[in-house]
Design a protein around this motif. Structure first.
Motif, PDB file in Angstrom:
ATOM      1  N   TYR A 161      24.635  50.217 -14.694  1.00 37.94           N
ATOM      2  CA  TYR A 161      24.839  50.245 -16.224  1.00 37.94           C
ATOM      3  C   TYR A 161      23.234  50.309 -16.609  1.00 37.94           C
ATOM      4  O   TYR A 161      22.446  50.740 -17.195  1.00 37.94           O
ATOM      5  CB  TYR A 161      25.300  48.996 -16.583  1.00 37.94           C
ATOM      6  CG  TYR A 161      25.485  48.820 -18.227  1.00 37.94           C
ATOM      7  CD1 TYR A 161      25.932  49.993 -18.923  1.00 37.94           C
ATOM      8  CD2 TYR A 161      25.071  47.862 -18.908  1.00 37.94           C
ATOM      9  CE1 TYR A 161      25.707  49.891 -20.622  1.00 37.94           C
ATOM     10  CE2 TYR A 161      24.888  47.724 -20.051  1.00 37.94           C
ATOM     11  CZ  TYR A 161      25.291  48.695 -21.011  1.00 37.94           C
ATOM     12  OH  TYR A 161      25.385  48.531 -22.370  1.00 37.94           O
ATOM     13  N   ASP A 162      22.625  49.294 -15.698  1.00 34.82           N
ATOM     14  CA  ASP A 162      21.012  49.064 -15.716  1.00 34.82           C
ATOM     15  C   ASP A 162      20.303  50.205 -15.300  1.00 34.82           C
ATOM     16  O   ASP A 162      19.256  51.063 -15.787  1.00 34.82           O
ATOM     17  CB  ASP A 162      20.640  47.863 -14.795  1.00 34.82           C
ATOM     18  CG  ASP A 162      18.976  47.588 -15.222  1.00 34.82           C
ATOM     19  OD1 ASP A 162      18.835  47.482 -16.464  1.00 34.82           O
ATOM     20  OD2 ASP A 162      18.656  46.993 -14.436  1.00 34.82           O
ATOM     21  N   GLU A 163      20.851  51.051 -13.952  1.00 34.97           N
ATOM     22  CA  GLU A 163      20.242  52.334 -13.666  1.00 34.97           C
ATOM     23  C   GLU A 163      20.249  53.558 -14.632  1.00 34.97           C
ATOM     24  O   GLU A 163      19.312  54.300 -14.773  1.00 34.97           O
ATOM     25  CB  GLU A 163      20.818  52.816 -12.531  1.00 34.97           C
ATOM     26  CG  GLU A 163      20.673  51.943 -11.267  1.00 34.97           C
ATOM     27  CD  GLU A 163      19.516  52.003 -10.507  1.00 34.97           C
ATOM     28  OE1 GLU A 163      18.853  52.814 -10.986  1.00 34.97           O
ATOM     29  OE2 GLU A 163      19.199  51.190  -9.406  1.00 34.97           O
ATOM     30  N   TYR A 164      21.397  53.356 -15.631  1.00 32.53           N
ATOM     31  CA  TYR A 164      21.580  54.504 -16.577  1.00 32.53           C
ATOM     32  C   TYR A 164      21.090  54.003 -17.765  1.00 32.53           C
ATOM     33  O   TYR A 164      21.528  54.255 -19.141  1.00 32.53           O
ATOM     34  CB  TYR A 164      23.063  54.820 -16.670  1.00 32.53           C
ATOM     35  CG  TYR A 164      23.488  55.501 -15.442  1.00 32.53           C
ATOM     36  CD1 TYR A 164      22.960  56.856 -15.189  1.00 32.53           C
ATOM     37  CD2 TYR A 164      24.604  55.334 -14.558  1.00 32.53           C
ATOM     38  CE1 TYR A 164      23.231  57.592 -13.999  1.00 32.53           C
ATOM     39  CE2 TYR A 164      25.026  55.912 -13.541  1.00 32.53           C
ATOM     40  CZ  TYR A 164      24.318  57.323 -13.222  1.00 32.53           C
ATOM     41  OH  TYR A 164      24.693  58.077 -12.493  1.00 32.53           O
ATOM     42  N   GLY A 165      20.105  52.859 -17.972  1.00 37.36           N
ATOM     43  CA  GLY A 165      19.585  52.568 -19.134  1.00 37.36           C
ATOM     44  C   GLY A 165      20.310  51.575 -20.030  1.00 37.36           C
ATOM     45  O   GLY A 165      19.982  51.250 -21.235  1.00 37.36           O
ATOM     46  N   ALA A 166      21.429  51.018 -19.383  1.00 35.09           N
ATOM     47  CA  ALA A 166      22.041  49.953 -20.199  1.00 35.09           C
ATOM     48  C   ALA A 166      22.587  50.668 -21.705  1.00 35.09           C
ATOM     49  O   ALA A 166      22.408  49.864 -22.878  1.00 35.09           O
ATOM     50  CB  ALA A 166      21.494  48.685 -20.365  1.00 35.09           C
TER      51      ALA A 166
END
Ligand code: FES
Ligand SMILES: [Fe+2]
Ligand SMILES: [Fe+2]
Lengths: 320, 69
Positions: A161-166
């Motif tokens: 989720y963080d890798e994909y910008g949340a």
């Protein structure tokens, strides 16, 4: 994406057949005796069929049985190569001993070179080759999600989720890299620089897709993820300082700055919540997790040494 | 199956940071408040990060005795 320039008889035959959607059986015959470079480029293209459109190649070929057969032959070859380099550590707990093990096994570092020595042209060369991964960062790991139990699945999604910008596309990591490339005068279209990529870079990418695509490799894919995250924060800091030294634009610096803090979180999540959960459910997967972790460090070492050799730089491992 | 899974708001990482889930405000050494910006944040416990109050991995290059327990 466009098909790359062939690197030998196998890729000549494969790319011609992909364009004409011919019978692929004659291509299969070319696999025996193909060079590693030639086979590696073919596997990279066959993997890309699963990620994106290739100009002139029908989308239906993603699941063509003859191409899948070819993909399997090339993947077997790659897996055999990777396994032959690996010895499983004994008596170590992944969750407890992982960071010390990484410390002992970490290899040659491009970030160390960029930090103090690299020229602008060397950095641009590196960015072009690295773009094959950074422009699809985290995508190979996304294949793993449906193959996990509840705890590990939630934990992996927390990281991804963080890798994909949340939820915010402006923070999505591979988009940040694209912005950094454009601001640095590079083309951020996926795959445009594949002809510049070394065999080592292609093999590094193929390994990530291999581990991501196969359910049986799920623990290895996550071991790879853990090692990747665990060798990112401090090198990213060096990249920030090196890029600032060379006057690269803020967009590119920002991509690495984001990874200093993000990966200080991700490395802990990968080891403790993700692999911790996987191994609690299935302790027999520990060796696979180590295999993935080793493969990550080993392939990065090969990539870095290849590039440093090309530039005539002494292996800087001792000063890392 | 029937017992809920453990999902704490904080996780202490031996030798490293403390993970913090969700939105929080963390004060640095001078009392300046910093808001978390990501789903999970690593708060430095070794006090040697260059990005205080957040962890930047520096704890990994500290000698054993300087690492938080
Ligand atoms: S705990 Fe990681 S830098 Fe301080
Ligand atoms: Fe990332
Ligand atoms: Fe990450």
């Amino acid at each position: 994406m466009e098909l790359p320039t062939p690197r030998g008889p196998l890729s000549e035959a494969l790319f011609a057949a992909l364009r004409s959607t011919d019978d692929f059986l004659p291509v299969l015959a070319e696999t025996s005796g193909a060079s590693v470079d030639d086979g590696t480029l073919c596997l990279w293209v066959l993997h890309q069929l699963h990620y994106r459109e290739i100009t002139g190649v029908p989308d239906t070929l993603e699941w063509d049985p003859q191409l899948l057969r070819l993909r399997a032959l090339l993947e077997d070859d790659l897996e055999r190569r990777l396994r032959s380099r690996f010895t499983a550590p004994t008596g170590l707990s992944f969750v407890v001993d992982f960071f010390d093990w990484v410390d002992e096994h970490d290899g040659a570092s491009l970030a160390v070179h960029v930090h103090r020595e690299a020229t602008r042209d060397q950095v641009l060369e590196m960015l072009r080759e690295r773009s094959l991964y950074h422009l699809m960062e985290s995508d190979p790991t996304a294949w793993v999600v449906p193959r996990l139990g509840a705890r590990a699945k939630a934990a992996l999604m927390e990281l991804q989720y963080d890798e994909y910008g949340a939820g915010d596309p402006n923070r999505l990591h591979h988009h940040l890299f694209a912005l950094g490339m454009e601001a640095s005068g590079l083309d951020a279209t996926f795959g445009v620089y594949v002809d510049d990529a070394s065999t080592e870079i292609l093999e590094q990418n193929n390994a990530m897709t291999l581990l991501g695509l196969h359910r049986r490799h799920r623990a290895a894919a996550l071991g790879h993820l853990a090692a990747f995250e665990a060798t990112s924060s401090l090198p990213s800091r060096r990249m920030v300082q090196g890029l600032e030294r060379l006057g690269f634009p803020q967009e590119l610096v920002g991509y690495y700055a984001e990874h200093v803090e993000a990966d200080a979180v991700h490395e802990q999540l990968a080891v403790r919540t993700i692999i911790g959960a996987v191994l609690e459910e299935a302790p027999e997967l520990a060796e696979d997790a180590w295999f993935g972790a080793f493969t990550c460090l080993d392939l990065e070492d090969r990539v870095a040494r290849q590039m440093l050799d090309r530039w005539g730089v002494r292996d800087e491992r001792d000063v890392a | 199956m029937s017992t809920p899974y453990d999902h704490p708001e904080t996780i202490v990482c031996p030798g490293g940071p403390m993970l913090l889930r969700g939105r929080h405000v963390v004060g640095d050494a001078d009392g300046v408040p910093h808001e978390t910006t990501r789903p999970v944040t690593a708060v430095c416990r070794c006090e040697r990060s260059a990005s205080l109050p957040w962890c930047d991995g520096t704890h990994k290059v500290l000698p054993e005795r300087l690492r938080p327990s």
